[in-house]
Motif scaffolding. Structure first.
Motif, PDB file in Angstrom:
ATOM      1  N   ALA A   1       0.831  -1.208   0.000  1.00 44.71           N
ATOM      2  CA  ALA A   1       0.000   0.000   0.000  1.00 44.71           C
ATOM      3  C   ALA A   1       0.867   1.262   0.000  1.00 44.71           C
ATOM      4  CB  ALA A   1      -0.930   0.001   1.207  1.00 44.71           C
ATOM      5  N   LEU A   2       1.915   1.259   0.802  1.00 47.36           N
ATOM      6  CA  LEU A   2       2.822   2.407   0.854  1.00 47.36           C
ATOM      7  C   LEU A   2       3.602   2.542  -0.455  1.00 47.36           C
ATOM      8  CD1 LEU A   2       4.102   1.879   4.501  1.00 47.36           C
ATOM      9  CD2 LEU A   2       2.827   3.885   3.698  1.00 47.36           C
ATOM     10  N   ARG A   3       4.028   1.413  -0.985  1.00 47.45           N
ATOM     11  CA  ARG A   3       4.785   1.387  -2.244  1.00 47.45           C
ATOM     12  C   ARG A   3       3.937   1.940  -3.397  1.00 47.45           C
ATOM     13  NH1 ARG A   3       6.480  -4.470  -2.901  1.00 47.45           N
ATOM     14  NH2 ARG A   3       4.380  -4.671  -3.704  1.00 47.45           N
ATOM     15  N   GLN A   4       2.655   1.598  -3.374  1.00 43.35           N
ATOM     16  CA  GLN A   4       1.726   2.073  -4.407  1.00 43.35           C
ATOM     17  C   GLN A   4       1.571   3.590  -4.330  1.00 43.35           C
ATOM     18  OE1 GLN A   4      -1.954  -0.255  -4.721  1.00 43.35           O
ATOM     19  NE2 GLN A   4      -3.101   1.649  -5.020  1.00 43.35           N
ATOM     20  N   ALA A   5       1.584   4.114  -3.105  1.00 42.56           N
ATOM     21  CA  ALA A   5       1.381   5.557  -2.915  1.00 42.56           C
ATOM     22  C   ALA A   5       2.614   6.364  -3.319  1.00 42.56           C
ATOM     23  CB  ALA A   5       1.034   5.839  -1.456  1.00 42.56           C
ATOM     24  N   ALA A   6       3.802   5.775  -3.146  1.00 40.92           N
ATOM     25  CA  ALA A   6       5.038   6.507  -3.457  1.00 40.92           C
ATOM     26  C   ALA A   6       6.115   5.520  -3.892  1.00 40.92           C
ATOM     27  CB  ALA A   6       5.491   7.307  -2.241  1.00 40.92           C
ATOM     28  N   PRO A   7       6.034   5.025  -5.137  1.00 36.55           N
ATOM     29  CA  PRO A   7       6.954   3.977  -5.598  1.00 36.55           C
ATOM     30  C   PRO A   7       8.426   4.350  -5.474  1.00 36.55           C
ATOM     31  CG  PRO A   7       5.187   4.331  -7.192  1.00 36.55           C
ATOM     32  CD  PRO A   7       5.059   5.405  -6.170  1.00 36.55           C
ATOM     33  N   ASP A   8       8.738   5.620  -5.707  1.00 34.06           N
ATOM     34  CA  ASP A   8      10.140   6.032  -5.674  1.00 34.06           C
ATOM     35  C   ASP A   8      10.672   6.216  -4.257  1.00 34.06           C
ATOM     36  OD1 ASP A   8       8.399   8.165  -5.344  1.00 34.06           O
ATOM     37  OD2 ASP A   8       9.761   9.641  -6.220  1.00 34.06           O
ATOM     38  N   ARG A   9       9.802   6.071  -3.266  1.00 30.85           N
ATOM     39  CA  ARG A   9      10.215   6.198  -1.857  1.00 30.85           C
ATOM     40  C   ARG A   9      10.062   4.874  -1.105  1.00 30.85           C
ATOM     41  NH1 ARG A   9       6.847  11.066   0.515  1.00 30.85           N
ATOM     42  NH2 ARG A   9       8.120  10.633   2.356  1.00 30.85           N
ATOM     43  N   ALA A  10       9.978   3.775  -1.849  1.00 25.37           N
ATOM     44  CA  ALA A  10       9.688   2.476  -1.231  1.00 25.37           C
ATOM     45  C   ALA A  10      10.703   2.095  -0.161  1.00 25.37           C
ATOM     46  CB  ALA A  10       9.613   1.391  -2.305  1.00 25.37           C
ATOM     47  N   ALA A  11      11.992   2.318  -0.432  1.00 24.77           N
ATOM     48  CA  ALA A  11      13.024   1.933   0.542  1.00 24.77           C
ATOM     49  C   ALA A  11      12.889   2.757   1.825  1.00 24.77           C
ATOM     50  CB  ALA A  11      14.412   2.106  -0.068  1.00 24.77           C
ATOM     51  N   GLU A  12      12.703   4.045   1.664  1.00 27.19           N
ATOM     52  CA  GLU A  12      12.518   4.943   2.818  1.00 27.19           C
ATOM     53  C   GLU A  12      11.300   4.514   3.646  1.00 27.19           C
ATOM     54  OE1 GLU A  12      10.322   9.169   3.452  1.00 27.19           O
ATOM     55  OE2 GLU A  12      11.304   8.835   1.538  1.00 27.19           O
ATOM     56  N   LEU A  13      10.202   4.213   2.964  1.00 30.15           N
ATOM     57  CA  LEU A  13       8.968   3.844   3.663  1.00 30.15           C
ATOM     58  C   LEU A  13       9.096   2.488   4.350  1.00 30.15           C
ATOM     59  CD1 LEU A  13       6.518   5.159   0.955  1.00 30.15           C
ATOM     60  CD2 LEU A  13       6.771   6.085   3.263  1.00 30.15           C
ATOM     61  N   ALA A  14       9.870   1.582   3.769  1.00 28.92           N
ATOM     62  CA  ALA A  14      10.100   0.278   4.405  1.00 28.92           C
ATOM     63  C   ALA A  14      10.818   0.452   5.729  1.00 28.92           C
ATOM     64  CB  ALA A  14      10.909  -0.622   3.477  1.00 28.92           C
ATOM     65  N   THR A  15      11.827   1.320   5.761  1.00 23.60           N
ATOM     66  CA  THR A  15      12.551   1.537   7.018  1.00 23.60           C
ATOM     67  C   THR A  15      11.675   2.283   8.027  1.00 23.60           C
ATOM     68  OG1 THR A  15      13.580   3.602   6.243  1.00 23.60           O
ATOM     69  CG2 THR A  15      14.789   1.564   5.824  1.00 23.60           C
ATOM     70  N   THR A  16      10.839   3.198   7.534  1.00 22.93           N
ATOM     71  CA  THR A  16       9.916   3.917   8.421  1.00 22.93           C
ATOM     72  C   THR A  16       8.929   2.954   9.066  1.00 22.93           C
ATOM     73  OG1 THR A  16      10.087   5.899   7.047  1.00 22.93           O
ATOM     74  CG2 THR A  16       8.204   5.777   8.535  1.00 22.93           C
ATOM     75  N   LEU A  17       8.465   1.990   8.284  1.00 23.62           N
ATOM     76  CA  LEU A  17       7.512   1.003   8.800  1.00 23.62           C
ATOM     77  C   LEU A  17       8.167   0.150   9.888  1.00 23.62           C
ATOM     78  CD1 LEU A  17       4.604   0.152   8.339  1.00 23.62           C
ATOM     79  CD2 LEU A  17       5.414  -1.504   6.645  1.00 23.62           C
ATOM     80  N   GLN A  18       9.416  -0.217   9.684  1.00 25.52           N
ATOM     81  CA  GLN A  18      10.101  -1.014  10.708  1.00 25.52           C
ATOM     82  C   GLN A  18      10.301  -0.210  11.994  1.00 25.52           C
ATOM     83  OE1 GLN A  18      13.330  -3.394   8.471  1.00 25.52           O
ATOM     84  NE2 GLN A  18      11.968  -4.716   9.623  1.00 25.52           N
ATOM     85  N   HIS A  19      10.555   1.088  11.832  1.00 24.48           N
ATOM     86  CA  HIS A  19      10.676   1.965  12.999  1.00 24.48           C
ATOM     87  C   HIS A  19       9.347   1.994  13.760  1.00 24.48           C
ATOM     88  CE1 HIS A  19      11.033   5.732  15.322  1.00 24.48           C
ATOM     89  NE2 HIS A  19      12.336   5.588  15.199  1.00 24.48           N
ATOM     90  N   ALA A  20       8.233   2.020  13.016  1.00 19.70           N
ATOM     91  CA  ALA A  20       6.911   2.059  13.649  1.00 19.70           C
ATOM     92  C   ALA A  20       6.703   0.845  14.556  1.00 19.70           C
ATOM     93  CB  ALA A  20       5.811   2.121  12.586  1.00 19.70           C
TER      94      ALA A  20
END
Length: 203
Positions: free
Chosen positions: A96-115
């Protein structure tokens, strides 16, 4: 050539790799980065965390080796051992996050792990994705909608299948993919400098 990062949002070693991933991505803006969920805790492995007796010991090792933070809220979440890590739910959220911002997928993956590992938020709850999306400046309603949509299960299944197709046997794994050539840049743990040296050897 592109980078493919295969991880599991509920994997402590993937959390420990977050800083390396951030550095590699920032050093190589010319390389697109795909993020693929591996599916660590699915089917029979989707059980209360107390059944994995090694978690706290492993986390201490990860923190010592990588400097990764395991927050008090996370410790409270898993304290009684009843919390269930569901990698399919996490993979739906990653999609879902990747779909919203494909070019930020790596950043969002690390943010999710922080969550999860610092803020102690379950990756099975829509509220977690709303918070992550809002913090990232994304359309939170769209992210939550995508997480809850039936298609999200297909996206998770496709990720698990792609991970297997790439021959990944453990998480995290960072790959360089150039046409049919797949090269392992990191498996489990590596520094950004080590990844850079392996990348340089490919050129």
């Amino acid at each position: 050539m592109k980078l493919v990062y295969v991880f599991d949002a509920y994997c402590g070693w993937s959390h420990g790799f977050s800083e390396t991933l951030r550095q590699v991505v920032s050093r190589h803006p010319e390389l697109p980065t795909d993020v693929v969920s591996g599916g660590l805790f699915t089917a029979a492995r989707r059980v209360p965390i107390r059944e994995f007796g090694y978690v706290q010991g492993a986390n201490a090792q990860i923190a010592e080796l990588t400097g990764a933070e395991f927050g008090e809220a996370y410790e409270r979440l898993i304290a009684d051992g009843s919390f269930v890590m569901d990698s399919e739910a996490a993979a739906r959220g990653v999609a879902a996050l990747r779909q919203a911002a494909p070019d930020r997928a790596a950043e969002l993956a690390t943010t999710l792990q922080h969550a999860f590992y610092v803020d102690g938020l379950s990756l099975s709850h829509a509220a977690t994705y709303r918070k992550v999306a809002e913090q990232a400046g994304l359309d939170a309603d769209a992210v939550v909608g995508a997480f809850e949509a039936p298609e999200a299960q297909d996206a998770a299944a496709k990720d698990f299948h792609r991970s297997a197709e790439l021959g990944v046997t453990g998480f995290p794994t960072l790959l360089a993919v150039d046409g049919d050539r797949v090269t392992v840049l990191a498996h489990g743990h590596a520094t950004a400098d080590e990844v850079d040296r392996r990348l340089a050897n490919l050129s």
